[in-house]
Design a protein around this motif. Structure first.
Motif, mmCIF file in Angstrom:
data_model
loop_
_atom_site.group_PDB
_atom_site.id
_atom_site.type_symbol
_atom_site.label_atom_id
_atom_site.label_comp_id
_atom_site.label_asym_id
_atom_site.label_seq_id
_atom_site.Cartn_x
_atom_site.Cartn_y
_atom_site.Cartn_z
ATOM 1 N N GLU A 216 0.827 -1.201 0.000
ATOM 2 C CA GLU A 216 0.000 0.000 0.000
ATOM 3 C C GLU A 216 0.863 1.253 0.000
ATOM 4 O OE1 GLU A 216 -3.925 -1.938 2.148
ATOM 5 O OE2 GLU A 216 -2.991 -0.175 3.067
ATOM 6 N N LEU B 13 -1.095 8.280 -0.572
ATOM 7 C CA LEU B 13 -0.984 9.453 -1.440
ATOM 8 C C LEU B 13 -1.863 10.562 -0.890
ATOM 9 C CD1 LEU B 13 -1.472 7.520 -4.792
ATOM 10 C CD2 LEU B 13 0.601 8.733 -4.149
ATOM 11 N N TYR C 72 1.920 10.818 -10.200
ATOM 12 C CA TYR C 72 2.029 9.916 -9.043
ATOM 13 C C TYR C 72 1.221 8.627 -9.197
ATOM 14 C CZ TYR C 72 3.893 13.833 -6.158
ATOM 15 O OH TYR C 72 4.624 14.865 -5.635
ATOM 16 N N LEU C 73 -0.070 8.790 -9.491
ATOM 17 C CA LEU C 73 -0.943 7.620 -9.415
ATOM 18 C C LEU C 73 -0.599 6.560 -10.475
ATOM 19 C CD1 LEU C 73 -3.199 6.304 -7.860
ATOM 20 C CD2 LEU C 73 -4.853 7.548 -9.282
ATOM 21 N N VAL D 230 2.600 4.821 -9.327
ATOM 22 C CA VAL D 230 2.373 3.928 -8.183
ATOM 23 C C VAL D 230 1.703 2.639 -8.662
ATOM 24 C CG1 VAL D 230 0.920 3.617 -6.119
ATOM 25 C CG2 VAL D 230 2.310 5.687 -6.373
ATOM 26 N N LYS D 231 0.681 2.794 -9.494
ATOM 27 C CA LYS D 231 -0.047 1.596 -9.957
ATOM 28 C C LYS D 231 0.853 0.703 -10.808
ATOM 29 C CE LYS D 231 -4.808 3.326 -10.146
ATOM 30 N NZ LYS D 231 -5.750 3.893 -11.140
ATOM 31 N N PRO E 82 -3.019 2.204 -4.033
ATOM 32 C CA PRO E 82 -3.096 3.543 -3.457
ATOM 33 C C PRO E 82 -4.102 3.647 -2.320
ATOM 34 C CG PRO E 82 -4.173 3.473 -5.605
ATOM 35 C CD PRO E 82 -3.558 2.123 -5.395
ATOM 36 N N PHE F 266 -5.731 6.966 -0.143
ATOM 37 C CA PHE F 266 -5.701 8.425 -0.275
ATOM 38 C C PHE F 266 -6.007 9.162 1.020
ATOM 39 C CE2 PHE F 266 -6.857 6.773 -4.472
ATOM 40 C CZ PHE F 266 -5.818 7.309 -5.204
#
Ligand code: PMP
Ligand code: GLN
Length: 382
Positions: free
Chosen positions: A110, A113, A121-122, A125-126, A132, A134
């Motif tokens: 995990e 963010l 970013y997203l 990360v994925k 993520p 949030f």
């Protein structure tokens, strides 16, 4: 094709800059200054291209630049960093972010963010396999509290990605907020990836506090900076990564297979620039602060609800008080009908958590700002 990149839309910055060109609009969307940047720093780069070394520099960055980064952060932020084991030069902060996420995340980990979040970013990360979680920050204060963090952290938290000063909010988090975040990072044994590219662009006498300087974070923070922002030369993709040696070893492995290195001539010019007098950095801040105030005053005079900006190149307005409910519609109308490009802040959120904030870049010459203001005289819902 991998669906994470195949399904993602073109970056809002690129889209808005393209629209601005097509419509010959004044572009206050994508964040870049319209002044040429410091002449001496650019001259150093030119000299280094013509007379200097143009073959591969060392993978970790030119020694002179790593030493300059260490001296710079000692001078401005009181950090003691070993240039040989704790500093690496990357091709912009973007590469540093991508490398850190690839190096630190294992599939299923995990990642916490804070949204609004920078658009890269997203997807990064994925693509690194992260899940993520949030923390949602809202205007006008953009703060987070203990309950917000408690809801986002878990035993599976591996990485926290934190941007301070925060683009697009213009928020600068103080020592108290950083200490709270540090407490959670320590308790959950997470590494903080700290995007501090705006560290020098802070106003009203503020001093940037790096998360890596907070008690307990020295061994669990990755600090990322960018010459593009420090020298108002955003096309110069020269980033700095600072981390304890154990983490740095992993980051270096990612870097060696992403870009391996960064143009040597820009590196030497940045090394020169980082050693400039305090007065250069103070004047840079003062200049942007003046522009912020000039543009903010003009917006307020036109009836816009202006949110505070403590740092970055950005000033936001809340469009709800004027009767607008959709920032994308607002920005589309602004560029098409009024000839001014801005960024809808919902692009920085998942699921449109906030829909009525619009970001303007004020890092422009007075004539550009005044020209834009003149076009914003009669913006009202139909
Ligand atoms: N992070 C943030 C928060 C930014 O605003 C930007 C650029 N505006 C970047 C990263 C990218 O920095 P660079 O151009 O050095 O890759
Ligand atoms: N960081 C810049 C901004 O926030 C844009 C960078 C980009 O275009 N990717 O406007």
């Amino acid at each position: 094709m991998n669906p994470i990149f195949a399904n993602v839309e073109t970056s809002v910055f690129e889209t808005m800059s393209r629209l601005a060109r097509e419509r010959q609009a004044i572009n206050l969307g994508q964040g870049f200054p319209d002044a040429p940047g410091p002449a001496d720093v650019r001259a150093k780069a030119a000299e280094a291209v013509v007379d200097g070394w143009n073959q591969y520099p060392p993978m970790m960055g030119l020694p002179e630049l790593r030493e300059a980064v260490a001296a710079h952060y000692r001078r401005f932020q009181g950090l003691a960093l070993d240039p040989n084991a704790e500093i690496m030069i990357t091709s912009g902060a973007t590469e540093a972010l991508a490398g850190a996420l690839l190096a630190l995340i294992e599939p299923g980990d995990e990642v916490v963010l804070f949204q609004p979040m920078y658009d890269a970013y997203l997807p990064l990360v994925k693509r690194a396999g992260g899940a993520p979680r949030f923390v949602t920050l809202r205007p006008p204060h953009w703060r987070f509290d203990e309950a917000d963090l408690a809801a986002a952290f878990s035993d599976r938290t591996r990485v926290v990605l934190f941007n301070n000063p925060l683009n697009p909010a213009g928020m600068v988090y103080d020592r108290e907020a950083l200490a709270l975040l540090a407490r959670f990072c320590i308790e959950y044994d997470a590494i903080a990836v700290c995007d501090e590219v705006w560290e020098h662009v802070v106003f009203d006498g503020r001093a940037h506090v790096p998360l890596i300087a907070i008690d307990g974070m020295r061994e669990r923070a990755v600090k990322i900076g960018s010459a593009g922002k420090i020298f108002s030369l955003t096309g110069w993709k020269v980033g700095f990564v600072c981390a304890a040696p154990k983490i740095m070893k992993a980051l270096a492995k990612a870097h060696q297979f992403i870009t391996f290195t960064t143009p040597p001539n820009l590196q030497s010019a940045v090394a020169y620039g980082l050693a400039k007098d305090d007065s250069y950095f103070a004047a840079m801040r003062e200049g942007f602060q003046r522009s912020r105030d000039r543009f903010g005053r003009g917006l307020a005079e036109r009836g816009f609800a202006v949110l505070p900006s403590a740092g970055t190149y950005f000033l936001n307005i809340d469009i709800a008080p004027l009767g607008f409910s959709d920032d994308f519609d607002f920005c589309t109308r602004l560029v098409e009908e009024h000839g001014v490009a801005a960024i809808p802040a919902s692009a920085f959120y998942v699921e449109n958590a906030v829909k009525t904030v619009v970001r303007f870049c004020f890092a422009k010459q007075d004539a550009t700002l005044d020209g834009a203001l003149a076009r914003l005289d009669n913006v009202r819902p139909r």
